[in-house]
Design an enzyme around this catalytic site. Structure first.
Site, mmCIF file in Angstrom:
data_model
loop_
_atom_site.group_PDB
_atom_site.id
_atom_site.type_symbol
_atom_site.label_atom_id
_atom_site.label_comp_id
_atom_site.label_asym_id
_atom_site.label_seq_id
_atom_site.Cartn_x
_atom_site.Cartn_y
_atom_site.Cartn_z
ATOM 1 N N ASP A 272 -4.472 -15.727 7.315
ATOM 2 C CA ASP A 272 -3.171 -16.141 6.773
ATOM 3 C C ASP A 272 -2.351 -16.961 7.764
ATOM 4 O O ASP A 272 -1.362 -17.594 7.377
ATOM 5 C CB ASP A 272 -2.361 -14.920 6.333
ATOM 6 C CG ASP A 272 -2.887 -14.319 5.039
ATOM 7 O OD1 ASP A 272 -3.543 -15.049 4.274
ATOM 8 O OD2 ASP A 272 -2.660 -13.127 4.798
ATOM 9 N N ARG B 254 0.825 -1.214 0.000
ATOM 10 C CA ARG B 254 0.000 0.000 0.000
ATOM 11 C C ARG B 254 0.858 1.263 0.000
ATOM 12 O O ARG B 254 0.512 2.254 -0.638
ATOM 13 C CB ARG B 254 -0.956 -0.028 1.200
ATOM 14 C CG ARG B 254 -2.104 -1.030 1.021
ATOM 15 C CD ARG B 254 -2.751 -1.391 2.364
ATOM 16 N NE ARG B 254 -3.942 -2.218 2.212
ATOM 17 C CZ ARG B 254 -3.924 -3.533 1.997
ATOM 18 N NH1 ARG B 254 -2.760 -4.165 1.879
ATOM 19 N NH2 ARG B 254 -5.058 -4.212 1.893
ATOM 20 N N ARG C 162 -7.011 -17.805 -9.172
ATOM 21 C CA ARG C 162 -7.655 -17.105 -8.055
ATOM 22 C C ARG C 162 -8.821 -16.249 -8.545
ATOM 23 O O ARG C 162 -8.756 -15.639 -9.609
ATOM 24 C CB ARG C 162 -6.618 -16.279 -7.287
ATOM 25 C CG ARG C 162 -5.563 -17.179 -6.668
ATOM 26 C CD ARG C 162 -4.493 -16.439 -5.923
ATOM 27 N NE ARG C 162 -4.965 -15.891 -4.669
ATOM 28 C CZ ARG C 162 -4.175 -15.311 -3.771
ATOM 29 N NH1 ARG C 162 -2.881 -15.208 -4.010
ATOM 30 N NH2 ARG C 162 -4.667 -14.833 -2.655
#
Length: 429
Positions: free
Chosen positions: A316, A28, A123
């Site tokens: 995760d 980011r 994905r």
């Protein structure tokens, strides 16, 4: 396909570790710096393969980015200054890059084509392309925008109020980033609150973001102003050593500068509930992204049930939580974790298959797994299947196992933790 052999650890893991920079925040910082006005300096950047893919893509769009180890400078182009890429934008293995960047490309008036590796090609992208299409973006891909490669012709967008079927920071972020140049107020509502790095960093870059419960809003037409970013250590990378410290006998580890964003610290809550012995010492209270030093040592763990609102806060970390559960007394149930199926691998199937090879008693369910502790692990040949988090989890398992463990496709760990094996070796001395 490189393999790595792990020998049993007889005297525990001991020492201090400085955890590498947070992957989510590093991505980011580069992206927001690129669309901000002015020069952004990033310290603590994670120079892993995924984040380097983000740098490469924005360089292709004319952004001046200089990376030297964990320090990066980005000379922003502003929201309207990106240039049409002459080549295909290749995101490598990075789902974060393709999904967040799609939000930026959707509001940029040029043509782009985005693709990644074989894992990215499997994905699901429709969760991002559908809301962006609702905003007016022209996006297509294989199977009606379900899979890469994606083609995007950006342009004028209209704000939407979107209710996401999944708690996904990537989906939320793509819509908010598209909303920066949309007409009106863009709102995203999630079933559970997902990680909020985008909201925190947009605010640091001068964008007004409103949060109301599970809904996040921002008005179009706001500009980003360059700022310096200090990236804390990645709690998802720290998780492997937190679990190692708890379950490998005679261990005591001090993990330095671990990011403690409350939308990411589910692993801390789970280890506490399982009975782990650790202390958390905050080091930068008041920062937009909090951090702490964590000391953890070997202790007995007990099985627990994990599900509901906590899942997005530790999605995760589930592979290494499953490993911890193999060493806990009793049964651990992980549920509500459907998202594991659409990660770099189907992590439900991969975790169950590979830990079973090592002698764990574990079974898959539709939305998670059931782990029966306590299991004595035995060395074997296992495979990361190109998934960095599976590779690191198996390395920690190998430290516990009787006999040597060989991990195939071990280089996958470089995606998020390039120095992982070196750190592990250093701590065993």
């Amino acid at each position: 396909m490189k393999e790595r052999t792990i020998q049993p650890v007889n005297n525990g893991l001991n020492g201090n570790i400085t955890i590498p920079g947070d992957k989510s925040i590093s991505h980011r910082a580069v992206m927001f710096g690129a669309i901000a006005e002015g020069k952004t300096t990033i310290k603590g950047f994670l120079p892993g393969a995924d984040c380097l893919s983000t740098i490469s893509c924005f360089k292709e769009m004319g952004v001046d980015i200089v990376q030297n180890g964990d320090e990066v400078t980005v000379v922003g182009k502003g929201l309207e200054g990106l240039q049409e890429p002459k080549a295909i934008l290749d995101v490598g293995n990075s789902g974060t890059t393709i999904r967040l960047m799609s939000g930026i490309l959707a509001n940029t008036p040029f043509f782009s084509c985005v693709q990644g590796d074989a894992s990215i090609a499997k994905r699901p992208m429709k969760r991002v392309t559908n809301p962006l299409k609702q905003m007016g973006a022209n996006i297509d891909g294989r199977e009606e925008g379900t899979f890469t490669p994606l083609t995007i012709r950006g342009g004028d967008l209209k704000a939407i109020e979107y209710t996401s079927p999944v708690a996904s920071a990537q989906v939320k972020s793509a819509i908010l980033l598209a909303g920066l140049r949309a007409e009106g107020v863009t709102a995203v509502t999630e079933p559970h609150i997902s990680r909020d790095h985008t909201e925190r960093m947009l605010e640091a870059f001068g964008v007004k973001v409103t949060r109301e419960g599970k809904t996040v809003k921002l008005a179009g037409g706001q500009k980003l102003t360059a700022t310096d970013v200090q990236v804390p250590g990645d709690v998802s990378s720290a998780a492997f050593f937190l679990v190692a410290g708890a379950i490998i006998p005679n261990s005591k580890l001090v993990l330095q500068n671990v990011g403690m964003n409350p939308t990411r610290t589910g692993i801390i809550d789970v280890l506490e509930k399982m009975g782990a012995t650790f202390t958390v010492e905050p080091i930068n209270e008041g920062a937009s992204e909090p951090a702490a030093n964590i000391t953890i040592e070997t202790t007995s763990l007990k099985g627990i049930e994990i599900g509901g609102d906590i899942i997005p806060r530790l999605i995760d970390e589930i592979p290494v939580i499953a490993l911890a559960a193999t060493q806990a007394e009793g049964i651990t149930v992980i549920k509500d974790a459907h998202e594991l199926k659409v990660k770099e691998t189907n992590r439900i199937d991969t975790v169950v298959a590979e830990l079973t090879k090592l002698g764990a008693r574990i079974e898959a369910t539709d939305d998670g797994m059931i782990i029966y502790g306590k299991s004595a692990l035995k060395g074997n040949t296992v495979n990361s299947y190109g998934d960095h988090r599976i590779g690191m989890m198996l390395a920690i398992a190998g430290c516990l196992a009787e006999g040597k463990t060989t991990i195939e496709d071990a280089e996958a760990v470089g995606v998020s933790y390039p120095t992982f094996f070196e750190e592990l070796q250093r701590l065993t001395k």
